[in-house]
Scaffold this motif. Structure first.
Motif, mmCIF file in Angstrom:
data_model
loop_
_atom_site.group_PDB
_atom_site.id
_atom_site.type_symbol
_atom_site.label_atom_id
_atom_site.label_comp_id
_atom_site.label_asym_id
_atom_site.label_seq_id
_atom_site.Cartn_x
_atom_site.Cartn_y
_atom_site.Cartn_z
ATOM 1 N N MET A 120 -13.639 57.823 50.542
ATOM 2 C CA MET A 120 -14.299 56.744 50.878
ATOM 3 C C MET A 120 -14.248 56.527 52.406
ATOM 4 N N LYS A 121 -12.901 56.896 53.141
ATOM 5 C CA LYS A 121 -12.834 56.565 54.272
ATOM 6 C C LYS A 121 -13.397 57.588 55.215
ATOM 7 N N GLU A 122 -13.093 58.796 54.526
ATOM 8 C CA GLU A 122 -13.577 60.214 55.329
ATOM 9 C C GLU A 122 -15.323 60.093 55.356
ATOM 10 N N LEU A 123 -15.878 59.611 54.244
ATOM 11 C CA LEU A 123 -17.253 60.167 54.210
ATOM 12 C C LEU A 123 -18.209 58.646 54.472
ATOM 13 N N LEU A 124 -17.613 57.526 54.102
ATOM 14 C CA LEU A 124 -18.584 56.541 54.485
ATOM 15 C C LEU A 124 -18.162 55.550 55.579
ATOM 16 N N ILE A 125 -16.893 55.675 55.970
ATOM 17 C CA ILE A 125 -16.430 54.620 56.996
ATOM 18 C C ILE A 125 -15.979 55.249 58.359
ATOM 19 N N ASP A 126 -15.134 56.345 58.512
ATOM 20 C CA ASP A 126 -14.742 56.947 59.780
ATOM 21 C C ASP A 126 -16.027 57.274 60.655
ATOM 22 N N PRO A 127 -17.309 57.998 60.027
ATOM 23 C CA PRO A 127 -18.004 58.422 60.685
ATOM 24 C C PRO A 127 -19.074 57.447 61.395
ATOM 25 N N LEU A 128 -18.965 56.086 60.852
ATOM 26 C CA LEU A 128 -19.729 54.933 61.282
ATOM 27 C C LEU A 128 -19.557 54.690 62.781
ATOM 28 N N PRO A 129 -20.607 53.957 63.383
ATOM 29 C CA PRO A 129 -20.351 53.505 64.827
ATOM 30 C C PRO A 129 -19.341 52.603 64.943
ATOM 31 N N GLU A 130 -18.770 52.582 65.851
ATOM 32 C CA GLU A 130 -17.615 51.370 66.077
ATOM 33 C C GLU A 130 -17.863 50.116 65.918
ATOM 34 N N GLU A 131 -19.177 49.790 66.196
ATOM 35 C CA GLU A 131 -19.640 48.404 66.126
ATOM 36 C C GLU A 131 -20.063 47.809 64.796
ATOM 37 N N ILE A 132 -20.216 48.905 64.028
ATOM 38 C CA ILE A 132 -20.427 48.718 62.372
ATOM 39 C C ILE A 132 -19.184 48.348 61.644
ATOM 40 N N LYS A 133 -18.050 48.958 61.971
ATOM 41 C CA LYS A 133 -16.913 49.178 61.160
ATOM 42 C C LYS A 133 -16.067 47.742 60.894
ATOM 43 N N PRO A 134 -16.318 46.762 61.749
ATOM 44 C CA PRO A 134 -15.874 45.510 61.310
ATOM 45 C C PRO A 134 -16.520 44.770 60.094
ATOM 46 N N PHE A 135 -17.662 45.350 59.763
ATOM 47 C CA PHE A 135 -18.311 44.658 58.769
ATOM 48 C C PHE A 135 -18.389 45.214 57.474
ATOM 49 N N ILE A 136 -17.039 46.192 57.505
ATOM 50 C CA ILE A 136 -16.954 47.182 56.093
ATOM 51 C C ILE A 136 -15.722 46.671 55.591
ATOM 52 N N VAL A 137 -15.921 46.537 54.240
ATOM 53 C CA VAL A 137 -14.785 46.119 53.195
ATOM 54 C C VAL A 137 -14.438 47.330 52.352
ATOM 55 N N THR A 138 -13.534 47.644 51.767
ATOM 56 C CA THR A 138 -13.159 48.599 50.769
ATOM 57 C C THR A 138 -12.469 47.766 49.450
ATOM 58 N N HIS A 139 -12.596 48.311 48.327
ATOM 59 C CA HIS A 139 -11.936 48.102 47.278
ATOM 60 C C HIS A 139 -11.308 49.239 46.578
ATOM 61 N N ASP A 140 -10.024 49.182 46.063
ATOM 62 C CA ASP A 140 -9.130 50.113 45.518
ATOM 63 C C ASP A 140 -10.044 50.431 43.903
ATOM 64 N N TYR A 141 -9.572 51.465 43.447
ATOM 65 C CA TYR A 141 -9.912 51.777 41.970
ATOM 66 C C TYR A 141 -9.965 50.446 41.026
ATOM 67 N N TRP A 142 -10.812 50.111 40.314
ATOM 68 C CA TRP A 142 -10.771 48.886 39.667
ATOM 69 C C TRP A 142 -11.142 48.951 38.091
ATOM 70 N N LEU A 143 -11.437 48.012 37.522
ATOM 71 C CA LEU A 143 -11.846 48.086 36.095
ATOM 72 C C LEU A 143 -13.165 47.695 35.853
ATOM 73 N N PRO A 144 -14.062 47.733 34.920
ATOM 74 C CA PRO A 144 -15.439 47.513 34.956
ATOM 75 C C PRO A 144 -15.652 46.054 35.000
ATOM 76 N N ASP A 145 -15.000 45.235 34.585
ATOM 77 C CA ASP A 145 -15.072 43.770 34.297
ATOM 78 C C ASP A 145 -15.084 43.073 35.860
ATOM 79 N N GLU A 146 -14.200 43.793 36.361
ATOM 80 C CA GLU A 146 -14.056 43.165 37.742
ATOM 81 C C GLU A 146 -15.224 43.433 38.588
ATOM 82 N N ALA A 147 -15.596 44.941 38.378
ATOM 83 C CA ALA A 147 -16.669 45.386 39.181
ATOM 84 C C ALA A 147 -18.096 44.692 38.763
#
Length: 422
Positions: free
Chosen positions: A292-319
């Protein structure tokens, strides 16, 4: 059958409740017992979601049904989740030998108790040998619900020929069956059972959203995927993968990962710039946490990164609880959009050419405008469609409702077929 007819039938059958008397008539029992095989792997919330989806469907459509789940993958955390939501469903584990002699006393008892055996939704007839074992040991009927069938070996064709019904999760599989001479009224299109998954973990989801300041309908979800799942990194002892196969998969993934994910990033950037709202980057499979970090977060412009939240692996009920509150879900994986749609949320499926014919399901259900064949799609196209959804949100919500009505109509037709056997 045309889509308009599907919708009319959905309204008439009132979510299938009218079928219950007919299904009881076939078994002659006040409480029919169904054995279901499902639960292929627990490193993929889509594969986990098949199971509660089918349980929910059977419980809602067959009055008084008792369900026994023969779960393929052993995972305490997933077993606990299922028992929490469905305490009345008995979960059994157990194997059989090459002669289909059952090794587990609880499975043997389930064979005695059950009136009929159902193979749950999946990427193929994953548990073909389970069906063979049941057939040999009991002689009782079995059916297949909501699978993709892309290839048919002679042994599988023989097994399919014995099945009381074959419901595929997209129409492309029906064409595969037809070419092999497998036709009849017992073959039909039943969308993936994940479309009726009704479980949620609202407490955990609300806690996560509060922690990360995510407001309902004010964020989108983005799910990455490599063109080939690197199962050798997930399974013990590399899952039997040869060095040559690993090399081939890694080369394809490396070649396309940036080009694919740049198109999803473009939509993320547009969303943040035009709405000022956040993006939740989340996985459908466990391995995706690492990319996730390599492909969807690190290449983003710096001004966009503060708007990004991540979630670890989860179960489908929480998803499901989080997706239900998202503005939209954009995913390279197939099942996160289904979980989103099941909870009333607009969803985009970014389809890679290495994926199977299961993607035809989205076209079958009228999601054409929200499917993006990634090699023929630009980031601007995904971004533009996302903002169309944002600006015309009531229409987008209606589109989801219409698709779910079509899903329910297909289930009604299939349950009408099942009444002859269960």
């Amino acid at each position: 059958m045309k889509r308009r007819e599907f919708l009319q039938r959905a309204a008439l059958t009132a979510a299938g409740s009218l079928l219950a008397p007919y299904i009881l008539k076939a078994t002659g029992k006040e409480r029919p017992v169904l054995l279901v095989v499902s639960g292929w792997q627990d490193v993929n919330i889509g594969d986990i979601a098949h199971t509660p989806g089918l349980i929910a469907l059977l419980k809602s459509r067959i009055k008084g049904v008792r369900i026994i789940l023969w779960k393929r993958a052993a995972s305490k955390i997933v077993d606990d989740m299922l028992q929490r939501h469905y305490p009345e469903v008995q979960v059994v584990h157990g194997s059989f030998d090459k002669d289909f002699s059952v090794q587990s006393p609880e499975v043997l008892q389930a064979f005695k108790d059950a009136d009929f055996f159902i193979h749950g939704s999946g990427p193929s007839v994953v548990a073909a040998d389970h069906l063979r074992c049941w057939s040999k040991q009991t002689g009782k009927g079995f059916g297949i619900f909501g699978v993709t069938i892309q290839d048919i070996s002679p042994s599988l064709q023989e097994l399919l020929g014995k099945s009381s019904f074959i419901f595929t999760r997209e129409t492309a599989s029906i064409e595969v069956l037809r070419k092999k001479g497998l036709q009849g009224e017992h073959i039909a299109f039943a969308p993936d059972a994940t479309f009726v998954m009704d479980i949620q973990d609202k407490g955990r989801a609300d806690e996560f959203m509060k922690k990360h300041d995510l407001s309902p309908r004010k964020f989108i979800c983005a799910v990455p995927r490599l063109r080939f799942t690197p199962y050798y990194k997930i399974r013990p002892n590399r899952g039997g993968w040869s060095e040559e196969r690993i090399k081939q998969v890694d080369e394809v993934n490396e070649k396309y990962k940036e080009a694919d994910h740049a198109k999803l990033r473009a939509a993320m950037i547009t969303w943040v710039k035009e709405t000022g709202n956040k993006v939740l980057v989340c996985p459908e499979m466990s391995y995706q946490v690492e990319i996730m970090k390599e492909l969807l977060i690190d290449p983003l412009p710096e001004e966009i990164k503060p708007f990004i939240v991540t979630h670890d692996y989860w179960l489908p009920d929480e998803a499901a609880s989080v997706y239900a509150q998202a503005s939209a879900v954009l995913s390279f994986e197939c099942h996160s959009p289904i979980i989103a749609a099941a909870n009333g949320t607009p969803c985009f499926y970014l389809r890679q050419p290495t994926d199977t014919i299961k993607g035809q399901m989205y076209y079958d259900l009228g999601f054409n405008d929200w499917v993006f064949e990634i090699d023929n799609t630009s980031g601007e196209q995904v971004s533009g469609r996302l903002m169309d959804v944002y600006r015309n949100y009531p229409a987008a919500l209606d589109k989801v409702k219409e698709a779910i009505s079509t899903v329910n109509a297909r289930y009604d037709d299939c349950m009408g077929i099942m009444k002859n056997y269960i």
